[in-house]
Design a protein around this motif. Structure first.
Motif, PDB file in Angstrom:
ATOM      1  N   SER A   1       7.127   7.602 -17.814  1.00  0.00           N
ATOM      2  CA  SER A   1       6.272   8.789 -17.834  1.00  0.00           C
ATOM      3  C   SER A   1       4.937   8.508 -17.164  1.00  0.00           C
ATOM      4  CB  SER A   1       6.054   9.257 -19.280  1.00  0.00           C
ATOM      5  OG  SER A   1       7.258   9.713 -19.856  1.00  0.00           O
ATOM      6  N   ILE A   2       4.385   7.326 -17.377  1.00  0.00           N
ATOM      7  CA  ILE A   2       3.127   6.948 -16.728  1.00  0.00           C
ATOM      8  C   ILE A   2       3.314   6.906 -15.214  1.00  0.00           C
ATOM      9  CG2 ILE A   2       1.471   5.057 -16.418  1.00  0.00           C
ATOM     10  CD1 ILE A   2       1.967   4.360 -19.400  1.00  0.00           C
ATOM     11  N   MET A   3       4.403   6.298 -14.769  1.00  0.00           N
ATOM     12  CA  MET A   3       4.661   6.185 -13.329  1.00  0.00           C
ATOM     13  C   MET A   3       4.809   7.566 -12.691  1.00  0.00           C
ATOM     14  SD  MET A   3       4.858   2.861 -12.613  1.00  0.00           S
ATOM     15  CE  MET A   3       6.164   2.077 -11.658  1.00  0.00           C
TER      16      MET A   3
ATOM     17  N   ALA B   1       2.520   9.396  -9.806  1.00  0.00           N
ATOM     18  CA  ALA B   1       3.144   9.903  -8.578  1.00  0.00           C
ATOM     19  C   ALA B   1       3.001  11.413  -8.426  1.00  0.00           C
ATOM     20  CB  ALA B   1       4.624   9.518  -8.555  1.00  0.00           C
ATOM     21  N   GLY B   2       2.535  12.103  -9.475  1.00  0.00           N
ATOM     22  CA  GLY B   2       2.371  13.549  -9.400  1.00  0.00           C
ATOM     23  C   GLY B   2       3.640  14.328  -9.658  1.00  0.00           C
ATOM     24  N   LEU B   3       4.634  13.686 -10.291  1.00  0.00           N
ATOM     25  CA  LEU B   3       5.921  14.335 -10.521  1.00  0.00           C
ATOM     26  C   LEU B   3       5.973  15.105 -11.828  1.00  0.00           C
ATOM     27  CD1 LEU B   3       8.210  11.428  -9.283  1.00  0.00           C
ATOM     28  CD2 LEU B   3       7.610  13.524  -8.056  1.00  0.00           C
ATOM     29  N   ILE B   4       5.066  14.797 -12.770  1.00  0.00           N
ATOM     30  CA  ILE B   4       4.983  15.525 -14.030  1.00  0.00           C
ATOM     31  C   ILE B   4       3.512  15.768 -14.347  1.00  0.00           C
ATOM     32  CG2 ILE B   4       7.163  14.642 -14.982  1.00  0.00           C
ATOM     33  CD1 ILE B   4       5.533  12.606 -16.584  1.00  0.00           C
TER      34      ILE B   4
ATOM     35  N   PRO C   1      -0.637  17.469  -5.240  1.00  0.00           N
ATOM     36  CA  PRO C   1       0.825  17.449  -5.373  1.00  0.00           C
ATOM     37  C   PRO C   1       1.429  16.117  -4.949  1.00  0.00           C
ATOM     38  CG  PRO C   1       0.162  18.736  -3.463  1.00  0.00           C
ATOM     39  CD  PRO C   1      -1.097  18.389  -4.191  1.00  0.00           C
ATOM     40  N   ALA C   2       2.660  15.902  -5.388  1.00  0.00           N
ATOM     41  CA  ALA C   2       3.334  14.628  -5.124  1.00  0.00           C
ATOM     42  C   ALA C   2       3.430  14.321  -3.639  1.00  0.00           C
ATOM     43  CB  ALA C   2       4.727  14.644  -5.758  1.00  0.00           C
ATOM     44  N   ARG C   3       3.754  15.323  -2.825  1.00  0.00           N
ATOM     45  CA  ARG C   3       3.907  15.103  -1.384  1.00  0.00           C
ATOM     46  C   ARG C   3       2.605  14.592  -0.766  1.00  0.00           C
ATOM     47  NH1 ARG C   3       7.464  17.103   2.577  1.00  0.00           N
ATOM     48  NH2 ARG C   3       8.561  18.255   0.948  1.00  0.00           N
ATOM     49  N   GLU C   4       1.485  15.133  -1.208  1.00  0.00           N
ATOM     50  CA  GLU C   4       0.191  14.709  -0.687  1.00  0.00           C
ATOM     51  C   GLU C   4      -0.147  13.296  -1.156  1.00  0.00           C
ATOM     52  OE1 GLU C   4      -3.283  14.501   1.336  1.00  0.00           O
ATOM     53  OE2 GLU C   4      -1.713  16.019   1.547  1.00  0.00           O
TER      54      GLU C   4
ATOM     55  N   PHE D   1       2.836  14.983 -22.178  1.00  0.00           N
ATOM     56  CA  PHE D   1       3.580  15.737 -23.175  1.00  0.00           C
ATOM     57  C   PHE D   1       4.829  16.337 -22.528  1.00  0.00           C
ATOM     58  CE2 PHE D   1      -0.733  15.632 -24.661  1.00  0.00           C
ATOM     59  CZ  PHE D   1      -0.660  15.588 -26.049  1.00  0.00           C
ATOM     60  N   TYR D   2       5.908  16.373 -23.301  1.00  0.00           N
ATOM     61  CA  TYR D   2       7.111  17.094 -22.905  1.00  0.00           C
ATOM     62  C   TYR D   2       7.295  18.233 -23.906  1.00  0.00           C
ATOM     63  CZ  TYR D   2       8.171  13.220 -19.773  1.00  0.00           C
ATOM     64  OH  TYR D   2       8.115  12.280 -18.767  1.00  0.00           O
TER      65      TYR D   2
END
Length: 242
Positions: A46-48, A52-55, A72-75, A13-14
């Motif tokens: 959005s799925i990608m 990746a943990g970006l959203i 988180p994305a970094r991990e 969701f946005y």
């Protein structure tokens, strides 16, 4: 075969009401390539970004059998999930080699040097321009650099968002030739977001079709070798977007 990635009931969701992805489920077995196809606005990116943990997202995403909720994305990068975004997003003012070093920022010096050599060997088009500014590369070469930068992190799962975007047909073929070489030489899993059905089916094992944020169909690349089945998929799932 063990699933490297498993996505179950994913929704994105946005804002409070704008839903980009609704209840999407698919899996990527180890060493396989899966494509997500659909028109602009179908929810592919959005799925990608959710993987990746970006959203933020609802539903379950597991990697190598481990639930990624709250990771988180970094991990996720450290665990082996690397996202190559649409539009390449290289650092134009830096050299080709410096861009690659950025991709392997968390590696030790020796491993980073070895992976740089591996990437430049895989992409000879950019190898002889390694010490030149990235902005001087052609569109196809910039895409190779973006993929190479992703490979620098030593991924187990590579998320490629529209690698053919904005490229002439000859350059698209060159990029996809390199992707085929990568999958022949490694056990890397790949999720590929694309609108180019023909190139996708030459690279992928399975293709999932999206419309309006929902999964509307699935075909194996083997099924789509039949011209009638391929045309049916275009008519039913892609329409004018194919």
């Amino acid at each position: 075969m063990t699933d490297l990635l498993n996505v179950s009931g994913l929704s994105v969701f946005y804002g409070a009401k704008a839903q980009a992805v609704e209840n999407v489920s698919f899996a990527v077995p180890s060493g396989k390539v899966v494509a997500l196809l659909g028109a602009n606005g179908a929810g592919k990116t959005s799925i990608m970004k959710a993987i990746a943990g970006l959203i933020p997202a609802r539903g379950a995403i597991s990697f190598d059998g481990v639930d990624l909720a709250g990771t988180p994305a970094r991990e996720r990068v450290k665990r082996g999930i690397v996202y190559v975004p649409e539009g390449r997003e290289i650092v134009r003012e830096m050299t080709v080699r410096e861009n690659l070093v950025l991709g392997g920022y968390h590696l030790g010096g020796r491993e980073r040097k070895d992976r740089t050599a591996m990437v430049l060997d895989l992409f000879p088009e950019i190898a002889n321009k390694a010490d030149g500014a990235a902005w001087r590369l052609s569109g196809g070469e910039q895409q190779m650099l973006a993929i190479g930068r992703g490979l620098m992190a030593g991924p187990r799962l590579l998320l490629l968002d529209e690698p053919s975007l904005g490229l002439a047909p000859m350059l698209v073929r060159r990029v996809f030739d390199r992707l085929r070489a990568i999958r022949q030489e490694t056990d890397l899993g790949i999720v590929l977001v694309e609108q180019n059905l023909v190139m996708s089916m030459r690279l992928c094992d399975d293709l999932y079709f999206l419309r309006g944020g929902m999964l509307v169909g699935h075909r194996s690349a083997e099924e789509l070798k039949d011209s009638a089945a391929r045309q049916e998929a275009i008519d039913v799932y892609l329409g004018a977007a194919a």
